[in-house]
Design an enzyme around this catalytic site. Structure first.
Site, PDB file in Angstrom:
ATOM      1  N   GLU A  47       0.894  -0.674  -0.461  1.00 65.45           N
ATOM      2  CA  GLU A  47       0.216   0.060  -0.316  1.00 65.45           C
ATOM      3  C   GLU A  47       0.775   0.906  -0.108  1.00 65.45           C
ATOM      4  O   GLU A  47       1.765   1.277   0.627  1.00 65.45           O
ATOM      5  CB  GLU A  47      -1.278   0.082   1.176  1.00 65.45           C
ATOM      6  CG  GLU A  47      -1.618   1.406   1.728  1.00 65.45           C
ATOM      7  CD  GLU A  47      -1.838   1.376   2.897  1.00 65.45           C
ATOM      8  OE1 GLU A  47      -1.699   0.364   3.502  1.00 65.45           O
ATOM      9  OE2 GLU A  47      -3.796   1.957   2.861  1.00 65.45           O
ATOM     10  N   ASN A 110      -6.817   6.231  -2.113  1.00 66.97           N
ATOM     11  CA  ASN A 110      -5.429   5.509  -1.696  1.00 66.97           C
ATOM     12  C   ASN A 110      -5.976   4.033  -2.430  1.00 66.97           C
ATOM     13  O   ASN A 110      -6.695   3.268  -2.578  1.00 66.97           O
ATOM     14  CB  ASN A 110      -5.498   5.163  -0.447  1.00 66.97           C
ATOM     15  CG  ASN A 110      -4.617   4.043   0.162  1.00 66.97           C
ATOM     16  OD1 ASN A 110      -4.118   3.289  -0.524  1.00 66.97           O
ATOM     17  ND2 ASN A 110      -4.917   4.064   0.995  1.00 66.97           N
ATOM     18  N   LYS A 127      -9.218   2.060  -2.141  1.00 66.88           N
ATOM     19  CA  LYS A 127      -9.689   1.771  -0.938  1.00 66.88           C
ATOM     20  C   LYS A 127     -10.960   2.137  -0.325  1.00 66.88           C
ATOM     21  O   LYS A 127     -11.293   3.569  -0.202  1.00 66.88           O
ATOM     22  CB  LYS A 127      -8.465   2.119  -0.335  1.00 66.88           C
ATOM     23  CG  LYS A 127      -8.869   1.528   1.058  1.00 66.88           C
ATOM     24  CD  LYS A 127      -7.860   2.104   2.092  1.00 66.88           C
ATOM     25  CE  LYS A 127      -7.643   1.601   3.528  1.00 66.88           C
ATOM     26  NZ  LYS A 127      -5.605   1.947   4.161  1.00 66.88           N
ATOM     27  N   GLU A 146      -6.044   9.371   7.846  1.00 67.89           N
ATOM     28  CA  GLU A 146      -6.630   8.706   6.561  1.00 67.89           C
ATOM     29  C   GLU A 146      -7.924   8.913   5.761  1.00 67.89           C
ATOM     30  O   GLU A 146      -8.279   9.599   4.706  1.00 67.89           O
ATOM     31  CB  GLU A 146      -6.282   6.906   6.474  1.00 67.89           C
ATOM     32  CG  GLU A 146      -5.146   6.165   5.852  1.00 67.89           C
ATOM     33  CD  GLU A 146      -5.197   5.006   5.529  1.00 67.89           C
ATOM     34  OE1 GLU A 146      -6.107   5.018   4.464  1.00 67.89           O
ATOM     35  OE2 GLU A 146      -5.048   3.825   6.423  1.00 67.89           O
ATOM     36  N   CYS A 172      -5.636  -2.771   2.743  1.00 68.39           N
ATOM     37  CA  CYS A 172      -5.476  -2.540   3.785  1.00 68.39           C
ATOM     38  C   CYS A 172      -5.929  -2.791   4.746  1.00 68.39           C
ATOM     39  O   CYS A 172      -6.296  -3.845   5.086  1.00 68.39           O
ATOM     40  CB  CYS A 172      -4.418  -0.880   4.423  1.00 68.39           C
ATOM     41  SG  CYS A 172      -4.186  -1.174   5.787  1.00 68.39           S
ATOM     42  N   ASN A 197      -0.016  -0.894   5.543  1.00 64.00           N
ATOM     43  CA  ASN A 197       1.096   0.067   6.367  1.00 64.00           C
ATOM     44  C   ASN A 197       0.049   0.109   7.575  1.00 64.00           C
ATOM     45  O   ASN A 197      -1.167   0.438   8.090  1.00 64.00           O
ATOM     46  CB  ASN A 197       0.935   1.434   5.971  1.00 64.00           C
ATOM     47  CG  ASN A 197       2.173   1.010   4.729  1.00 64.00           C
ATOM     48  OD1 ASN A 197       2.822   1.586   5.166  1.00 64.00           O
ATOM     49  ND2 ASN A 197       1.099   1.626   3.885  1.00 64.00           N
TER      50      ASN A 197
HETATM   51  N1  CDT Z   1      -3.580   1.433   6.568  1.00 62.93           N
HETATM   52  C1  CDT Z   1      -4.254   1.102   6.917  1.00 62.93           C
HETATM   53  O1  CDT Z   1      -5.703   0.834   6.703  1.00 62.93           O
HETATM   54  N2  CDT Z   1      -3.970   1.204   8.285  1.00 62.93           N
HETATM   55  C2  CDT Z   1      -4.585  -0.005   9.412  1.00 62.93           C
HETATM   56  C3  CDT Z   1      -4.732   0.794  11.180  1.00 62.93           C
HETATM   57  C4  CDT Z   1      -5.348   0.250  11.279  1.00 62.93           C
HETATM   58  S1  CDT Z   1      -4.759   0.376  13.334  1.00 62.93           S
HETATM   59  C5  CDT Z   1      -5.659  -1.923  13.424  1.00 62.93           C
HETATM   60  C6  CDT Z   1      -5.405  -0.874   9.093  1.00 62.93           C
HETATM   61  O2  CDT Z   1      -6.575  -2.150   9.131  1.00 62.93           O
HETATM   62  O3  CDT Z   1      -4.159  -2.443   9.174  1.00 62.93           O
END
Ligand code: CDT
Length: 327
Positions: A47, A110, A127, A146, A172, A197
């Site tokens: 990502e 995204n 996304k 985000e 993600c 991430n």
């Molecule tokens: N980039 C991304 O979507 N990160 C989120 C962080 C959430 S913290 C649990 C994820 O779902 O991994």
């Protein structure tokens, strides 16, 4: 005819805030070449693979924010990646921050692309489930903005024929939602690609930190098994500008088993020969068209939130509060 795809999940180590697109693309090209030496058909990048993960920072200037986005793909700085993949005959998946103009309006998503072995872009995902918040939380060690920097994706969950199979994408946080896998599976997805991430600390809920790795795997293993498909999930790992992110780049079979996983928090290729036909038994067992009882699934699409029972007693005020019910 066998349908065995050799897939390289190209985990990324941290990217410094000062690292240029050209420097990152050089790293990705090294991974492409390593994948080619292992005779891979497909390389999956993560990502927002071209820069540091800027949603961790509060950015006020629109000009500064725009600089983290791609205005075109391929661009001058990403063209070498597309050229090299085409030369090597390798398909790839790439996550990036997309700045699009639609009906005269600037929009930020995204996004991820699917590029075939001839170098043609055949698919795009934006996304849908955006995590984090819009407001400034300077008291946190890092933020996840985000919801401030991206719009909810407007393309839905799509699938594309590629490399003898049907491929779907999500990004993600999308992986934590069962609806993602089911909609993709109903589109025939045999292979779901995603980058992520994921910090190993949740500032608002530190008591959950010890589960972060487990829950990352849990949702994807369930998604793979319940929908009879392969899942390839690729991390941006390690400590990036002070934010520590999980690795655990994983290739998951339709059985739900993790068949290959990263061992470092750096640039690392995780390679596995995925037999798409391994999904057949699970598709047969579940047999969606015969056994799904769609007459009972209405609430999944009719409403987002929870509606409490009206019969059979009084709902406790605590339940009402915790569930954030709509009635
Ligand atoms: N980039 C991304 O979507 N990160 C989120 C962080 C959430 S913290 C649990 C994820 O779902 O991994």
């Amino acid at each position: 005819m066998t349908r065995i795809l050799k897939i390289a999940a190209a985990q990324s180590g941290p990217i410094a805030r000062t690292e240029s697109r050209a420097e990152v693309v050089d790293r990705l090209i090294l991974q492409l070449r390593a994948a080619e030496r292992q005779e891979c058909d497909l390389v999956v990048f993560t990502e927002c693979a071209l820069t540091a993960f800027f949603p961790h920072w509060w950015i006020e200037s629109e000009e500064e924010l725009d600089a983290w986005f791609e205005l075109e793909m391929p661009s001058h700085s990403t063209q070498p990646l597309f050229d090299e993949a085409k030369r090597l005959g390798i398909a790839f998946h790439l996550g990036f921050a997309e700045l699009a103009w639609e009906n005269g309006q600037k929009r930020r998503f995204n996004a991820s692309l699917l590029v075939d072995q001839q170098g043609a872009v055949i698919g795009k995902h934006r996304k849908i489930h955006l995590p984090g918040h819009e407001d400034h939380r300077p008291q946190n060690p890092f933020q996840n903005l985000e919801q401030r920097y991206f719009e909810v994706g407007n393309l839905g969950f799509n699938t594309w024929p590629m490399l003898g199979g049907i491929v779907g994408m999500c990004i993600c946080n999308d992986r934590r939602w069962p609806e993602t896998y089911r909609v993709l599976a109903l589109g025939g997805a045999e292979l779901i690609l995603l980058g992520y991430n994921t910090p190993d600390h949740i500032p608002e809920h530190p008591q959950l930190d010890r589960h972060v790795g487990f829950q990352h795997q849990l949702c994807m293993q369930a998604g793979a098994y319940q929908n009879g498909c392969w899942v390839v999930a690729v991390a941006k790992a390690g400590v990036e500008e002070g934010v520590s992110q999980i690795g655990l780049t994983s290739i998951i079979a339709p059985s739900g088993e993790i068949v290959a996983q990263s061992r470092t928090l750096a640039d690392e290729l995780v390679v596995y020969a995925c037999d798409l036909d391994e999904a057949c038994a699970y598709r047969e067992l579940f047999n969606f068209s015969k056994n799904r009882q769609v007459q009972y699934y209405g609430p999944i699409v009719d409403r987002a939130g929870i509606e409490l029972p009206r019969d059979g007693g009084v709902v406790s005020p605590t339940s009402r509060k915790v569930l954030g019910a709509e009635n």
